[in-house]
Write an enzyme that holds these catalytic residues in place. Sequence first.
Site, PDB file in Angstrom:
ATOM      1  N   LYS A 186      39.818 -20.102 -14.733  1.00 18.42           N
ATOM      2  CA  LYS A 186      39.593 -21.135 -13.716  1.00 18.42           C
ATOM      3  C   LYS A 186      39.989 -22.454 -14.364  1.00 18.42           C
ATOM      4  O   LYS A 186      39.224 -23.038 -15.131  1.00 18.42           O
ATOM      5  CB  LYS A 186      38.122 -21.136 -13.304  1.00 18.42           C
ATOM      6  CG  LYS A 186      37.871 -21.498 -11.857  1.00 18.42           C
ATOM      7  CD  LYS A 186      38.361 -22.868 -11.455  1.00 18.42           C
ATOM      8  CE  LYS A 186      37.357 -23.948 -11.745  1.00 18.42           C
ATOM      9  NZ  LYS A 186      37.910 -25.307 -11.600  1.00 18.42           N
ATOM     10  N   GLU A 262      31.463 -24.889 -25.070  1.00 21.27           N
ATOM     11  CA  GLU A 262      31.892 -26.082 -25.816  1.00 21.27           C
ATOM     12  C   GLU A 262      31.639 -27.256 -24.885  1.00 21.27           C
ATOM     13  O   GLU A 262      32.327 -27.403 -23.873  1.00 21.27           O
ATOM     14  CB  GLU A 262      33.380 -25.998 -26.178  1.00 21.27           C
ATOM     15  CG  GLU A 262      33.752 -24.826 -27.076  1.00 21.27           C
ATOM     16  CD  GLU A 262      33.160 -24.918 -28.462  1.00 21.27           C
ATOM     17  OE1 GLU A 262      32.653 -25.988 -28.848  1.00 21.27           O
ATOM     18  OE2 GLU A 262      33.176 -23.898 -29.168  1.00 21.27           O
ATOM     19  N   GLU A 395      27.648 -39.982 -23.016  1.00 22.39           N
ATOM     20  CA  GLU A 395      29.086 -39.744 -23.211  1.00 22.39           C
ATOM     21  C   GLU A 395      29.866 -40.487 -22.111  1.00 22.39           C
ATOM     22  O   GLU A 395      29.644 -40.264 -20.924  1.00 22.39           O
ATOM     23  CB  GLU A 395      29.378 -38.241 -23.116  1.00 22.39           C
ATOM     24  CG  GLU A 395      30.839 -37.922 -23.402  1.00 22.39           C
ATOM     25  CD  GLU A 395      31.175 -36.435 -23.229  1.00 22.39           C
ATOM     26  OE1 GLU A 395      30.686 -35.815 -22.270  1.00 22.39           O
ATOM     27  OE2 GLU A 395      31.953 -35.916 -24.051  1.00 22.39           O
TER      28      GLU A 395
HETATM   29  P1  NAD Z   1      33.301 -30.350 -16.019  1.00 20.77           P
HETATM   30  O1  NAD Z   1      32.087 -29.702 -16.570  1.00 20.77           O
HETATM   31  O2  NAD Z   1      33.140 -31.271 -14.871  1.00 20.77           O
HETATM   32  O3  NAD Z   1      34.355 -29.245 -15.527  1.00 20.77           O
HETATM   33  C1  NAD Z   1      34.860 -28.266 -16.405  1.00 20.77           C
HETATM   34  C2  NAD Z   1      35.221 -27.029 -15.596  1.00 20.77           C
HETATM   35  O4  NAD Z   1      34.039 -26.476 -15.033  1.00 20.77           O
HETATM   36  C3  NAD Z   1      36.175 -27.307 -14.429  1.00 20.77           C
HETATM   37  O5  NAD Z   1      37.089 -26.255 -14.331  1.00 20.77           O
HETATM   38  C4  NAD Z   1      35.235 -27.326 -13.237  1.00 20.77           C
HETATM   39  O6  NAD Z   1      35.847 -26.988 -12.009  1.00 20.77           O
HETATM   40  C5  NAD Z   1      34.223 -26.274 -13.644  1.00 20.77           C
HETATM   41  N1  NAD Z   1      32.921 -26.416 -12.990  1.00 20.77           N
HETATM   42  C6  NAD Z   1      32.310 -27.553 -12.578  1.00 20.77           C
HETATM   43  N2  NAD Z   1      31.124 -27.259 -12.007  1.00 20.77           N
HETATM   44  C7  NAD Z   1      30.975 -25.903 -12.079  1.00 20.77           C
HETATM   45  C8  NAD Z   1      29.964 -24.988 -11.649  1.00 20.77           C
HETATM   46  N3  NAD Z   1      28.853 -25.402 -11.029  1.00 20.77           N
HETATM   47  N4  NAD Z   1      30.150 -23.670 -11.892  1.00 20.77           N
HETATM   48  C9  NAD Z   1      31.268 -23.225 -12.520  1.00 20.77           C
HETATM   49  N5  NAD Z   1      32.273 -24.049 -12.918  1.00 20.77           N
HETATM   50  C10 NAD Z   1      32.122 -25.376 -12.706  1.00 20.77           C
HETATM   51  O7  NAD Z   1      34.004 -31.056 -17.247  1.00 20.77           O
HETATM   52  P2  NAD Z   1      35.324 -31.963 -17.233  1.00 20.77           P
HETATM   53  O8  NAD Z   1      34.984 -33.252 -16.566  1.00 20.77           O
HETATM   54  O9  NAD Z   1      36.457 -31.165 -16.730  1.00 20.77           O
HETATM   55  O10 NAD Z   1      35.583 -32.190 -18.792  1.00 20.77           O
HETATM   56  C11 NAD Z   1      35.000 -33.209 -19.523  1.00 20.77           C
HETATM   57  C12 NAD Z   1      33.818 -32.706 -20.341  1.00 20.77           C
HETATM   58  O11 NAD Z   1      34.238 -31.622 -21.145  1.00 20.77           O
HETATM   59  C13 NAD Z   1      33.265 -33.728 -21.292  1.00 20.77           C
HETATM   60  O12 NAD Z   1      31.876 -33.681 -21.271  1.00 20.77           O
HETATM   61  C14 NAD Z   1      33.782 -33.281 -22.653  1.00 20.77           C
HETATM   62  O13 NAD Z   1      33.034 -33.689 -23.762  1.00 20.77           O
HETATM   63  C15 NAD Z   1      33.763 -31.810 -22.481  1.00 20.77           C
HETATM   64  N6  NAD Z   1      34.681 -31.174 -23.432  1.00 20.77           N
HETATM   65  C16 NAD Z   1      34.152 -30.513 -24.499  1.00 20.77           C
HETATM   66  C17 NAD Z   1      35.004 -29.932 -25.447  1.00 20.77           C
HETATM   67  C18 NAD Z   1      34.446 -29.200 -26.639  1.00 20.77           C
HETATM   68  O14 NAD Z   1      35.213 -28.516 -27.310  1.00 20.77           O
HETATM   69  N7  NAD Z   1      33.171 -29.298 -26.936  1.00 20.77           N
HETATM   70  C19 NAD Z   1      36.382 -30.042 -25.297  1.00 20.77           C
HETATM   71  C20 NAD Z   1      36.879 -30.738 -24.191  1.00 20.77           C
HETATM   72  C21 NAD Z   1      36.016 -31.288 -23.263  1.00 20.77           C
END
Ligand code: NAD
Length: 491
Positions: A186, A262, A395
């Site tokens: 996804k 992550e 963050e």
């Molecule tokens: P997000 O959590 O909004 O979305 C990530 C993914 O999850 C997307 O594909 C989204 O559609 C999906 N998603 C959202 N709600 C969901 C639900 N209820 N059920 C299932 N899937 C769902 O994150 P983002 O805004 O895309 O990315 C930014 C975040 O990611 C930041 O917090 C960043 O720190 C984190 N991040 C962490 C790492 C790491 O390695 N620790 C790496 C990159 C980004």
Amino acid sequence: MNVQTPPAHFVKPFDCRHYINGRYFSSENGKTFDNINPATQEVIGKVCEGGKKEVDLAVAASRRALHGRWKSMTSDERIRIIRKIGDIILERKDELAKLETLDTGKPLSLSSTLDIPRAAFNFHFFADFMRGVGTEAYQTDEAAINYAIRRPVGVVGLINPWNLPLLLLTWKLAPCLAAGNTAVIKPAELTPMTATLLGEICHDAGLPDGVVNIVHGFGPDSAGAALSEHPDVDAISFTGETTTGKIIMEAASKTLKKLSFELGGKNPNIIFADADMDEAVQTTLKSSFVNQGEVCMSGSRIYVEREAYDEFLATFVEKTKELQVGDPFDPNTNIGALISAEHTERVVNYIALAKEEGGEIVTGGRRPEGRESGCFLEPTIITGISRSSRVVKEEIFGPVVTVIPFDDEEEVIAQANDTHYGLSATVWTNDLRRAHRVAGQIEAGMVWVNTWFLRDLRTPFGGMKQSGLGREGGIHSLEFFSELSNICIKL
Ligand code: NAD
């Protein structure tokens, strides 16, 4: 369903369809959403909006593929395909880098040197790594021998964020395949293009149909939620926000899926006065602003020992002002566009909050003149802010950092650890003992000393506290993507 074989070559933005069982599909209900280029805010394509129906199809295809030709292949054949996927990514590097830049707004100079080559390397690395992996064996006193065999976990859901789309997706997919699993991907709704193209690449590399499936859509009440609660999905590897991780954990608990998370970070960058200041400033520019600060490991909380504070801040501000914000396709651009108008608004609100919380914006804080039509923001440095302010604790995920002075080691360690995050940290010092002492006390999954983002893919990658669950990298990825069965034989 509308069926389409993979198009030969995408050189322009394109409409993104789901990739299920080796073919591209539209959603059954015909629903789509716009894909927007954050640098221009123009619509560059339509994305099929998947939901339960498409996830069901993808999971069923993955389940069938798990027991099909993929299972009967020798590990050598599988490794050859995994390597080939990396090769094709490299052959199509320019095309992929352009698509990544169109989707994310990041400079092409970054997508072409970091995102795409590293995506290829993820496959090459795990193809090589698999050749050296063994398991444990023990002979017991009762004249029995125990040995463990490694099996695939099964059908794995890979849910991805938008900041390093292909890099992070492949960081999961390569070990997932290397361990013999099948996957339902996804991609983030904001960055669907390189993931879509990956379907075609897997096909061209000879991956059997159904081993990799890609379903586009949103999170809640959409493809993301359908995948995380699907009863026939065995494990979920998720990268994204901490709050999303909690929701996925709840959904996945119903069938007790294996989870790897992550999540977010608010990472300290600690600079002692004895550090090499030129190097500390140069690297801090990167750890603060590369990829528009949209990096989970961004060192956005900068702590500088008081005697070096003025010198560091003056040079850091001067160098930050030299950074070029603008057209991601211009080779001179250092900072491109943020991911979306909504996210830019969120980051701008944090800058306003910093002022309310008593902070001073020493540089940046505004949208650059003449670039109002895109999601651009100047790199921003905040000083004079309280350690307990929200801007220091939460963050922001944009080009915004705080700089705070400190007086001693104990105090700065306490400040660094005063957060529910624990992803990464950087320590700058030339005192060997202090480097070990401080690094060992910071509550973070990864601590860099006199560097940042220097990665060896064999090492454990992941977060402590609310920054993650489990570790990725080398054997750690394989531990997640495989099940060990112990076999005990009486001799
Ligand atoms: P997000 O959590 O909004 O979305 C990530 C993914 O999850 C997307 O594909 C989204 O559609 C999906 N998603 C959202 N709600 C969901 C639900 N209820 N059920 C299932 N899937 C769902 O994150 P983002 O805004 O895309 O990315 C930014 C975040 O990611 C930041 O917090 C960043 O720190 C984190 N991040 C962490 C790492 C790491 O390695 N620790 C790496 C990159 C980004």
